[in-house]
Write an enzyme that holds these catalytic residues in place. Structure first.
Site, PDB file in Angstrom:
ATOM      1  N   LYS A 136       0.854  -1.202   0.000  1.00  0.00           N
ATOM      2  CA  LYS A 136       0.000   0.000   0.000  1.00  0.00           C
ATOM      3  C   LYS A 136       0.891   1.254   0.000  1.00  0.00           C
ATOM      4  O   LYS A 136       1.963   1.223  -0.597  1.00  0.00           O
ATOM      5  CB  LYS A 136      -0.977  -0.059   1.175  1.00  0.00           C
ATOM      6  CG  LYS A 136      -1.737  -1.393   1.201  1.00  0.00           C
ATOM      7  CD  LYS A 136      -2.863  -1.449   2.172  1.00  0.00           C
ATOM      8  CE  LYS A 136      -3.525  -2.829   2.078  1.00  0.00           C
ATOM      9  NZ  LYS A 136      -4.670  -2.966   2.965  1.00  0.00           N
ATOM     10  N   HIS A 193      -8.624  -3.296  -5.919  1.00  0.00           N
ATOM     11  CA  HIS A 193      -8.538  -3.434  -4.461  1.00  0.00           C
ATOM     12  C   HIS A 193      -9.694  -2.668  -3.817  1.00  0.00           C
ATOM     13  O   HIS A 193     -10.096  -1.611  -4.316  1.00  0.00           O
ATOM     14  CB  HIS A 193      -7.186  -2.904  -3.968  1.00  0.00           C
ATOM     15  CG  HIS A 193      -6.940  -3.244  -2.537  1.00  0.00           C
ATOM     16  ND1 HIS A 193      -7.499  -2.523  -1.507  1.00  0.00           N
ATOM     17  CD2 HIS A 193      -6.245  -4.253  -1.975  1.00  0.00           C
ATOM     18  CE1 HIS A 193      -7.132  -3.078  -0.359  1.00  0.00           C
ATOM     19  NE2 HIS A 193      -6.376  -4.125  -0.617  1.00  0.00           N
ATOM     20  N   GLU A 227      -9.813  -0.796  -1.379  1.00  0.00           N
ATOM     21  CA  GLU A 227      -9.516   0.609  -1.048  1.00  0.00           C
ATOM     22  C   GLU A 227      -9.694   1.496  -2.269  1.00  0.00           C
ATOM     23  O   GLU A 227     -10.138   2.644  -2.158  1.00  0.00           O
ATOM     24  CB  GLU A 227      -8.094   0.715  -0.463  1.00  0.00           C
ATOM     25  CG  GLU A 227      -8.062   0.168   0.960  1.00  0.00           C
ATOM     26  CD  GLU A 227      -6.738  -0.437   1.392  1.00  0.00           C
ATOM     27  OE1 GLU A 227      -5.706  -0.200   0.732  1.00  0.00           O
ATOM     28  OE2 GLU A 227      -6.746  -1.183   2.395  1.00  0.00           O
ATOM     29  N   GLU A 230     -11.096 -10.797  -1.043  1.00  0.00           N
ATOM     30  CA  GLU A 230     -10.740 -10.049   0.173  1.00  0.00           C
ATOM     31  C   GLU A 230     -12.000  -9.464   0.792  1.00  0.00           C
ATOM     32  O   GLU A 230     -12.459  -8.397   0.367  1.00  0.00           O
ATOM     33  CB  GLU A 230      -9.784  -8.906  -0.182  1.00  0.00           C
ATOM     34  CG  GLU A 230      -8.490  -9.351  -0.812  1.00  0.00           C
ATOM     35  CD  GLU A 230      -7.412  -8.300  -0.630  1.00  0.00           C
ATOM     36  OE1 GLU A 230      -6.421  -8.610   0.025  1.00  0.00           O
ATOM     37  OE2 GLU A 230      -7.575  -7.167  -1.111  1.00  0.00           O
ATOM     38  N   GLY A 243      -7.180  -5.238   7.242  1.00  0.00           N
ATOM     39  CA  GLY A 243      -6.574  -4.309   8.191  1.00  0.00           C
ATOM     40  C   GLY A 243      -7.279  -4.260   9.539  1.00  0.00           C
ATOM     41  O   GLY A 243      -7.009  -3.395  10.355  1.00  0.00           O
ATOM     42  N   SER A 266      -6.173  -9.628   6.739  1.00  0.00           N
ATOM     43  CA  SER A 266      -5.538  -9.994   8.003  1.00  0.00           C
ATOM     44  C   SER A 266      -4.876 -11.378   7.985  1.00  0.00           C
ATOM     45  O   SER A 266      -4.926 -12.114   8.964  1.00  0.00           O
ATOM     46  CB  SER A 266      -6.540  -9.878   9.158  1.00  0.00           C
ATOM     47  OG  SER A 266      -6.988  -8.529   9.283  1.00  0.00           O
TER      48      SER A 266
HETATM   49  P1  PGA Z   1      -4.296  -6.750   5.451  1.00  0.00           P
HETATM   50  O1  PGA Z   1      -4.546  -6.172   3.961  1.00  0.00           O
HETATM   51  O2  PGA Z   1      -3.462  -7.985   5.300  1.00  0.00           O
HETATM   52  O3  PGA Z   1      -3.564  -5.642   6.171  1.00  0.00           O
HETATM   53  O4  PGA Z   1      -5.635  -7.035   6.031  1.00  0.00           O
HETATM   54  C1  PGA Z   1      -4.837  -7.038   2.901  1.00  0.00           C
HETATM   55  C2  PGA Z   1      -5.072  -6.263   1.641  1.00  0.00           C
HETATM   56  O5  PGA Z   1      -5.642  -5.161   1.710  1.00  0.00           O
HETATM   57  O6  PGA Z   1      -4.707  -6.710   0.533  1.00  0.00           O
END
Ligand code: PGA
Length: 255
Positions: free
Chosen positions: A11, A95, A97, A167, A173, A212
């Site tokens: 990221k 993604h 995000e 995901e 996160g 996670s």
């Molecule tokens: P994370 O993120 O392992 O911190 O949960 C995964 C991702 O966003 O690809």
């Protein structure tokens, strides 16, 4: 039959010096692991430096995003050809995000995946439901429409070059991983959708779990039949934790 693929998604983290330091520490820790694909997705600004340090290793370079256009007046954007020039073998698209914070649609994501394939870069296409969607019983609907939309421009004969990352947004996160059973339930569903769309190639396509993933849950996740890898955020920032994830233990023995 599907080669596991473990990917680090940094990221918006790490300067060039920090990225170089990470790679120098990681490589000796994963030297003995040659039965898996390892991918690192640094921010754009560190791609060139990481490419240099990875040269001669088996670790592949990925971008975290791309613009689908070939070139032109798109201030701040980066084209697939530029990523190919840097040595990127993969790029993450869709993604959560980017979907959530920057309003990216399935159509835009589909264009990115198509443009990447045209430059021989393998897209890692992310899908996943929010907590509200899961609570409303819409997980399969959401995942199914994201898959159909985001993979719309993948030619049938290139399907095996596409990686899908499931995901669940509520697990990213947050420290809340999907249990291996919950993850497998959706991965099995994703697999059936891929086979419906691409036929036998759908069986070859790799499906990563993300959200996670940590050294202490990766083994149980990777033991599931339709979990072929992990897309790792937080736990990919330290060489020793990411190395342990790369060296996941398959059920019943050492890797
Ligand atoms: P994370 O993120 O392992 O911190 O949960 C995964 C991702 O966003 O690809």
């Amino acid at each position: 039959m599907r080669r596991p693929i473990l990917a680090a998604n940094w990221k918006m983290q790490k300067t060039r010096a920090e990225a170089e330091d990470f790679v120098e520490k990681l490589l000796p820790l994963i030297e003995a692991t040659d039965a898996v694909d390892v991918v690192i997705a640094p921010p754009f600004t560190a791609l060139d430096r990481v490419a240099e340090v990875l040269r001669g290793s088996r670790v592949a370079l990925a971008a975290q995003n791309v613009n689908p256009e070939e070139q032109g007046a798109f201030t701040g954007e980066v084209a697939p050809r530029m990523l190919a020039d840097l040595g990127c073998a993969y790029a993450i698209v869709g993604h959560s995000e980017r979907r959530g914070l920057y309003g990216e649609s399935d159509g835009f994501i589909a264009s990115k995946a198509g443009a990447l394939l045209a430059c021989d870069i393998r897209p890692i296409v992310c899908v996943g439901e929010t907590l509200d969607e899961r609570d409303a019983g819409k997980t399969f609907d959401v995942v199914s429409s994201q898959l159909a939309g985001s993979l719309a421009r993948v030619p049938d004969d290139r399907a095996d070059q596409v990686v899908v990352a499931y995901e669940p947004v509520w697990a990213i996160g947050t420290g809340k991983t999907a249990t291996p059973e919950i993850a497998q339930e959706v991965h099995g569903f994703v697999r059936s959708q891929l086979v419906d769309r691409f036929g036998p190639s759908g069986e070859q396509m790799r499906i990563q779990y993300g959200g996670s993933v940590k050294p202490d849950n990766v083994d149980a996740l990777m033991a599931q039949p339709d979990i072929d890898g992990a897309l790792v955020g937080g736990a990919s920032l330290q060489p020793d934790t990411f190395a342990r994830i790369v060296r996941f233990q398959p059920p019943g023995g050492a890797s």
